[in-house]
Scaffold this active site. Structure first.
Site, PDB file in Angstrom:
ATOM      1  N   ASN A   1       0.878  -1.176   0.000  1.00 43.97           N
ATOM      2  CA  ASN A   1       0.000   0.000   0.000  1.00 43.97           C
ATOM      3  C   ASN A   1       0.913   1.223   0.000  1.00 43.97           C
ATOM      4  OD1 ASN A   1      -1.806   2.044   0.452  1.00 43.97           O
ATOM      5  ND2 ASN A   1      -2.220   1.510   2.591  1.00 43.97           N
ATOM      6  N   TRP A   2       1.016   1.838  -1.170  1.00 39.99           N
ATOM      7  CA  TRP A   2       1.944   2.972  -1.303  1.00 39.99           C
ATOM      8  C   TRP A   2       1.389   4.245  -0.677  1.00 39.99           C
ATOM      9  CZ3 TRP A   2       4.384   2.944  -6.928  1.00 39.99           C
ATOM     10  CH2 TRP A   2       5.089   1.748  -7.109  1.00 39.99           C
TER      11      TRP A   2
ATOM     12  N   HIS B   1      -9.510   1.128   4.549  1.00 42.23           N
ATOM     13  CA  HIS B   1      -8.249   1.306   5.288  1.00 42.23           C
ATOM     14  C   HIS B   1      -8.496   2.224   6.484  1.00 42.23           C
ATOM     15  CE1 HIS B   1      -4.145   2.462   6.274  1.00 42.23           C
ATOM     16  NE2 HIS B   1      -3.767   1.375   5.627  1.00 42.23           N
TER      17      HIS B   1
ATOM     18  N   GLU C   1      -6.875   4.594   7.660  1.00 41.47           N
ATOM     19  CA  GLU C   1      -6.635   6.022   7.398  1.00 41.47           C
ATOM     20  C   GLU C   1      -7.848   6.659   6.728  1.00 41.47           C
ATOM     21  OE1 GLU C   1      -2.874   5.516   5.415  1.00 41.47           O
ATOM     22  OE2 GLU C   1      -1.995   4.905   7.325  1.00 41.47           O
TER      23      GLU C   1
ATOM     24  N   GLY D   1       2.047   2.023  10.702  1.00 43.64           N
ATOM     25  CA  GLY D   1       2.989   3.130  10.561  1.00 43.64           C
ATOM     26  C   GLY D   1       3.642   3.546  11.863  1.00 43.64           C
TER      27      GLY D   1
ATOM     28  N   SER E   1       3.140  -2.381  10.321  1.00 50.19           N
ATOM     29  CA  SER E   1       4.592  -2.405  10.542  1.00 50.19           C
ATOM     30  C   SER E   1       5.217  -3.767  10.231  1.00 50.19           C
ATOM     31  CB  SER E   1       4.925  -1.955  11.970  1.00 50.19           C
ATOM     32  OG  SER E   1       4.443  -0.630  12.182  1.00 50.19           O
TER      33      SER E   1
ATOM     34  N   GLY F   1       4.789   1.192   4.807  1.00 51.62           N
ATOM     35  CA  GLY F   1       6.125   1.786   4.704  1.00 51.62           C
ATOM     36  C   GLY F   1       7.146   0.931   3.969  1.00 51.62           C
TER      37      GLY F   1
HETATM   38  C1  PEP Z   1      -0.855   0.001   5.825  1.00 57.05           C
HETATM   39  O1  PEP Z   1      -0.822   1.149   5.418  1.00 57.05           O
HETATM   40  O2  PEP Z   1      -1.768  -0.749   5.472  1.00 57.05           O
HETATM   41  C2  PEP Z   1       0.218  -0.458   6.707  1.00 57.05           C
HETATM   42  C3  PEP Z   1       0.129  -1.646   7.235  1.00 57.05           C
HETATM   43  O3  PEP Z   1       1.242   0.431   6.935  1.00 57.05           O
HETATM   44  P1  PEP Z   1       2.635   0.091   7.667  1.00 57.05           P
HETATM   45  O4  PEP Z   1       3.156  -1.189   7.063  1.00 57.05           O
HETATM   46  O5  PEP Z   1       3.517   1.254   7.334  1.00 57.05           O
HETATM   47  O6  PEP Z   1       2.366  -0.056   9.108  1.00 57.05           O
END
Ligand code: PEP
Length: 254
Positions: free
Chosen positions: A13-14, A98, A100, A176, A216, A238
């Site tokens: 997921n960019w 998501h 976010e 994140g 993460s 990330g």
């Molecule tokens: C995500 O955005 O779905 C995600 C899991 O981000 P990260 O790997 O940065 O925690």
């Protein structure tokens, strides 16, 4: 993961990163590194990067996805993109719900359900994100909360359509933050999602559904998380922005 029963899927997921030129460069670096992937690999890129990503990934094992879509086919919805617009370009996957989008853009379980039904009707393969906040985990209501998110998302979705749905269990407190759920915590909630699916659609459907962990995930912790029976892959934020890191996670999914 249990590749005998279901697909292992590693998806990037960019988020809101990379211009089209940068997307082309990142995929140019990534594609040779994942060409022998033993799992399905997807990159979910910003809308404006879709043409560049589709061109770069054509003929490779990497599928291209978007990060959201609306529930209508067209109309007065300024700033939105419809499922039909995505499929018309050759986009196969889309992330829905998501955290976010839920936190910053008013996404609810009900709108996730509308988007999911529309995406399925258009022929897309959605990745539906669910997950609890830190407060909900501390209150001990994680399983009930996630199960409710899954149930509402799936209202009106048939058994046949479920075959195209992937779930991503993403505890909000792990996204994140560098704070990963333990393999046991991830395995436990993914197993809970599967139990919810079994209650709704039967055991066979539930066993065939891919459930990812996200939060993460990185090259260092991927193997341990993926060793859990009910963790069938990862949704990576990330670490998907660096080709060697993402490729190392793909390699861990063997
Ligand atoms: C995500 O955005 O779905 C995600 C899991 O981000 P990260 O790997 O940065 O925690």
């Amino acid at each position: 993961m249990n590749p005998a029963l279901r697909k292992t899927v590693i998806a990037g997921n960019w988020k809101m990163h990379k211009t089209p030129a940068e997307a082309k460069a990142l995929l140019g670096e990534l594609l040779p590194l994942v060409k022998d992937a033993a799992c399905q690999v997807i990159v979910c890129v910003p809308f404006v990067d879709l043409p560049a990503a589709l061109e770069a990934a054509a003929g490779t094992c990497v599928a291209v996805g978007a990060q959201n879509c609306h529930w209508e086919t067209s109309g007065a919805f300024t700033g939105e993109i419809s499922p039909a617009m995505l499929t018309s370009m050759g986009v196969s996957h889309v992330i829905l719900g998501h955290s976010e989008r839920r936190t910053y853009f008013g996404e609810t379980d009900q709108t996730v359900n509308r988007r999911l039904r529309a995406a399925l009707q258009a022929g897309l393969c959605p990745i539906v994100c669910v997950g609890e906040s830190l407060e909900q985990r501390q209150q001990g209501i994680t399983q009930e909360f996630v199960s409710m998110q899954v149930k509402i998302a799936l209202q009106g979705v048939s058994r046949e359509e479920l075959r195209r749905v992937t779930f991503a269990y993403e505890p909000i407190w792990a996204i994140g933050t560098g704070r990963t759920a333990t393999a046991e915590q991830a395995g436990e909630v993914c197993a809970g999602i599967r139990a919810t699916l079994a209650a709704l659609y039967g055991k066979e459907c539930a066993q065939g559904t891919t459930i990812q962990y996200g939060g993460s995930m990185n090259a260092g912790n991927a193997a341990e998380l993926l060793a859990q029976e009910d963790v069938d892959g990862g949704l990576i934020g990330g670490a998907s922005l660096k080709a060697p890191d993402f490729a190392a996670i793909v390699a861990a999914a063997r």
